[in-house]
Write a protein that holds these residues in place. Structure first.
Motif, PDB file in Angstrom:
ATOM      1  N   GLU A 133      34.869  30.490  32.670  1.00  0.00           N
ATOM      2  CA  GLU A 133      35.121  29.792  33.930  1.00  0.00           C
ATOM      3  C   GLU A 133      33.802  29.304  34.486  1.00  0.00           C
ATOM      4  O   GLU A 133      32.737  29.756  34.064  1.00  0.00           O
ATOM      5  CB  GLU A 133      35.740  30.758  34.949  1.00  0.00           C
ATOM      6  N   PHE A 166      33.942  39.972  33.520  1.00  0.00           N
ATOM      7  CA  PHE A 166      34.190  40.728  34.746  1.00  0.00           C
ATOM      8  C   PHE A 166      35.042  41.937  34.371  1.00  0.00           C
ATOM      9  O   PHE A 166      35.586  42.008  33.271  1.00  0.00           O
ATOM     10  CB  PHE A 166      34.894  39.858  35.803  1.00  0.00           C
ATOM     11  N   GLN A 194      38.092  44.825  35.163  1.00  0.00           N
ATOM     12  CA  GLN A 194      39.363  45.026  35.870  1.00  0.00           C
ATOM     13  C   GLN A 194      39.804  46.481  35.790  1.00  0.00           C
ATOM     14  O   GLN A 194      39.532  47.182  34.812  1.00  0.00           O
ATOM     15  CB  GLN A 194      40.470  44.159  35.255  1.00  0.00           C
ATOM     16  N   ARG A 238      51.600  32.722  41.168  1.00  0.00           N
ATOM     17  CA  ARG A 238      50.740  33.262  40.114  1.00  0.00           C
ATOM     18  C   ARG A 238      50.852  32.432  38.842  1.00  0.00           C
ATOM     19  O   ARG A 238      51.911  32.025  38.431  1.00  0.00           O
ATOM     20  CB  ARG A 238      50.996  34.745  39.843  1.00  0.00           C
ATOM     21  N   ALA A 292      40.853  37.038  46.494  1.00  0.00           N
ATOM     22  CA  ALA A 292      41.926  37.872  45.934  1.00  0.00           C
ATOM     23  C   ALA A 292      41.273  38.979  45.116  1.00  0.00           C
ATOM     24  O   ALA A 292      40.535  38.695  44.166  1.00  0.00           O
ATOM     25  CB  ALA A 292      42.842  37.039  45.051  1.00  0.00           C
ATOM     26  N   ILE A 293      41.533  40.210  45.501  1.00  0.00           N
ATOM     27  CA  ILE A 293      40.916  41.309  44.749  1.00  0.00           C
ATOM     28  C   ILE A 293      41.897  41.937  43.765  1.00  0.00           C
ATOM     29  O   ILE A 293      41.518  42.690  42.893  1.00  0.00           O
ATOM     30  CB  ILE A 293      40.319  42.386  45.682  1.00  0.00           C
ATOM     31  N   CYS A 294      43.173  41.603  43.917  1.00  0.00           N
ATOM     32  CA  CYS A 294      44.179  42.187  43.018  1.00  0.00           C
ATOM     33  C   CYS A 294      45.336  41.215  42.861  1.00  0.00           C
ATOM     34  O   CYS A 294      45.705  40.528  43.819  1.00  0.00           O
ATOM     35  CB  CYS A 294      44.697  43.492  43.633  1.00  0.00           C
ATOM     36  N   GLY A 295      45.871  41.155  41.654  1.00  0.00           N
ATOM     37  CA  GLY A 295      47.061  40.328  41.421  1.00  0.00           C
ATOM     38  C   GLY A 295      48.014  41.093  40.533  1.00  0.00           C
ATOM     39  O   GLY A 295      47.593  41.903  39.711  1.00  0.00           O
ATOM     40  N   ALA A 326      46.397  44.034  38.430  1.00  0.00           N
ATOM     41  CA  ALA A 326      45.002  44.107  37.977  1.00  0.00           C
ATOM     42  C   ALA A 326      44.075  43.829  39.150  1.00  0.00           C
ATOM     43  O   ALA A 326      44.242  42.834  39.862  1.00  0.00           O
ATOM     44  CB  ALA A 326      44.745  43.107  36.858  1.00  0.00           C
ATOM     45  N   PHE A 327      43.124  44.731  39.349  1.00  0.00           N
ATOM     46  CA  PHE A 327      42.073  44.539  40.346  1.00  0.00           C
ATOM     47  C   PHE A 327      40.851  43.952  39.669  1.00  0.00           C
ATOM     48  O   PHE A 327      40.513  44.365  38.557  1.00  0.00           O
ATOM     49  CB  PHE A 327      41.622  45.890  40.929  1.00  0.00           C
ATOM     50  N   GLY A 328      40.147  43.049  40.334  1.00  0.00           N
ATOM     51  CA  GLY A 328      38.848  42.583  39.853  1.00  0.00           C
ATOM     52  C   GLY A 328      37.779  43.461  40.496  1.00  0.00           C
ATOM     53  O   GLY A 328      37.640  43.478  41.713  1.00  0.00           O
TER      54      GLY A 328
END
Ligand code: AMP
Length: 436
Positions: A113, A123, A125, A256, A280-283, A305-307
């Protein structure tokens, strides 16, 4: 000098945050009955094409693909769900007695990205997947689990956004409604949106370029096109969240980007003031047909999933304390005879579970005391020739300032006793930090 690759970084001074987050991830996962799973960092490319979706940004633009020496096409995992689902099928976890199978993972993901604040190419997760339960309580449980994790980290001002996509029939009806809606607007939207219009109109709602376009703002809502059964599922998820006291916001534009979601989708966000647009810290969400589409038995599932990078950036803004003592005891050594004895004592204390450290650079006493402060040592043991001859160190408690000789034989027991000694903050006397 060879530098690190663009979009990657070294974790050095922030390691305390990662460890604190990982510790809570392990702890809270246990509370919710989730067990850790570790899957490979690379998988067959086809896995992501068939799960995340051919025309998602992740698969079409962002994967790190490489051919190995055996001619196989590998992909560095861009997300965790596909690999865990593959492992669930390949290891026949569906045949295990314990149902649902609840798994969590921690580890790196890779996406090509454009790097920016909160967006990296490697990153980490913390993710979780629950396999086997179709009931709305499982959707609510996974959200409650994510929120409990954030509460454990004392992260304030988080908002849970939820929406419902419904199952196949609802999704088909919604796609049709979206196509009708965007028909007259798509001409003046971005090129990616024009592509999305043909392939999967739902993704237009995820567009970062056109996110303020009036046609996106006035788009039909998924919940208006849900079948009765899907509507009931969503209502029930909300009931369970309410009973567990988990506040949420219904976000009609939250769809999403990945193909596999059905029913509940959610994101957890912190304020833009804290993290900017990558807030957004989690999706997560439900994915009832992914296991089947990868040739496993039909198995409903739900996950998140959290980043970790974004989460840690938010924790830093919240002044989350990570300071832990790095040494219980630091040996201040004077002379080579004392150095030998100090290593004997340190090894015994380490074998007994104490964090013991010392000077290795033959620094002077002042320099050694400075190091003991950098190490955040609770005790300093001073040892020179006289102490070796006398068979005792001079033990200084950095918390109380108290200094006493302690025999070599009792040093370990004395430090353990003082570390575990109950303390009290007495209002009326000067016994601060000491047992009365
Ligand atoms: P996703 O499933 O793509 O929404 O990813 C789940 C979470 O991972 C997001 O909410 C972010 O916190 C994090 N994340 C996704 N992509 C990146 C990235 N490139 N860099 C850092 N964190 C990311």
């Amino acid at each position: 000098m060879i530098r690190r690759m663009k979009g990657t970084y070294d974790i050095t001074t922030d390691i305390g945050y990662y460890q604190a987050v990982e510790k809570q991830a392990h702890r809270v996962s246990k509370l919710y009955g989730f067990k850790e799973i570790r899957t490979p960092h690379f998988e067959a490319r086809d896995l992501y094409h068939r799960s995340v979706g051919e025309d998602t940004d992740i698969v079409s633009k962002e994967t790190y693909d490489f051919e190995d020496r055996g001619g196989r096409i590998n992909t560095l995992r861009p997300e965790g769900t596909a690999g865990v689902v593959r492992a669930f099928i390949e290891n026949k976890l569906y045949a295990e007695k314990e149902i649902p199978q609840k798994k969590y993972y921690l580890g790196s993901m890779f996406r090509y990205e454009r790097p920016q604040k909160g967006r990296f190419r490697e990153f980490r997760q913390f993710g979780a997947e629950s396999f086997g339960a179709a009931h709305p309580s499982a959707d609510a449980e996974i959200i409650a689990y994510a929120v409990t994790f954030l509460r454990a980290l004392k992260l304030k001002d988080v908002k849970v956004h939820i929406n419902a996509l419904g199952d196949k029939d609802s999704k088909i009806a919604y796609q049709k409604a979206l196509k009708d809606h965007f028909k007259d607007h798509i001409g003046d939207m971005c090129r990616d949106c024009q592509k999305r219009y043909k392939e999967n109109a739902m993704r237009i709602l995820d567009c970062k370029v056109d996110k303020d376009h009036h046609a996106i703002k006035s788009a039909p809502k998924t919940i208006d096109l849900l079948t009765d059964a899907d509507k009931a599922h969503f209502e029930s998820v909300k009931d369970y969240l309410e009973v567990m006291n988990i506040p949420f916001i219904i976000d009609h534009n939250l769809v999403r980007g990945l193909d596999y979601y059905t029913h509940t989708v959610f994101e957890i966000k912190v304020s833009e003031a804290l993290l900017g647009s990558q807030n957004a810290i989690c999706g997560g969400g439900r994915y009832n047909h992914l296991v089947e589409s990868l040739e496993g038995p039909a198995t409903p599932a739900v996950g998140f999933a959290f980043g970790l990078e974004r989460l840690i950036m938010a924790l830093k803004e919240n002044n989350y304390p990570t300071d832990t003592p790095y040494a219980h005891i630091y040996m201040v050594i004077m002379g080579e005879k004392a150095r030998l004895k100090a290593h004997d004592l340190m090894q015994k204390m380490r074998l007994g579970g104490l964090m013991a450290d010392a000077d290795y650079l033959q620094k002077n006493i002042k320099g050694q005391f400075k190091q003991s402060e950098h190490k955040n040592a609770r005790f300093v043991a001073i040892i020179g020739d006289a102490e070796v001859d006398g068979g005792a160190v001079n033990l200084k408690d950095q918390k109380t300032g108290e200094e006493t000789p302690v025999a070599f034989e009792t040093l370990y027991a004395e430090v353990v006793e003082r570390l575990t000694r109950p303390t009290h903050e007495c209002q009326d006397c000067d016994h601060k930090g000491e047992k009365k």
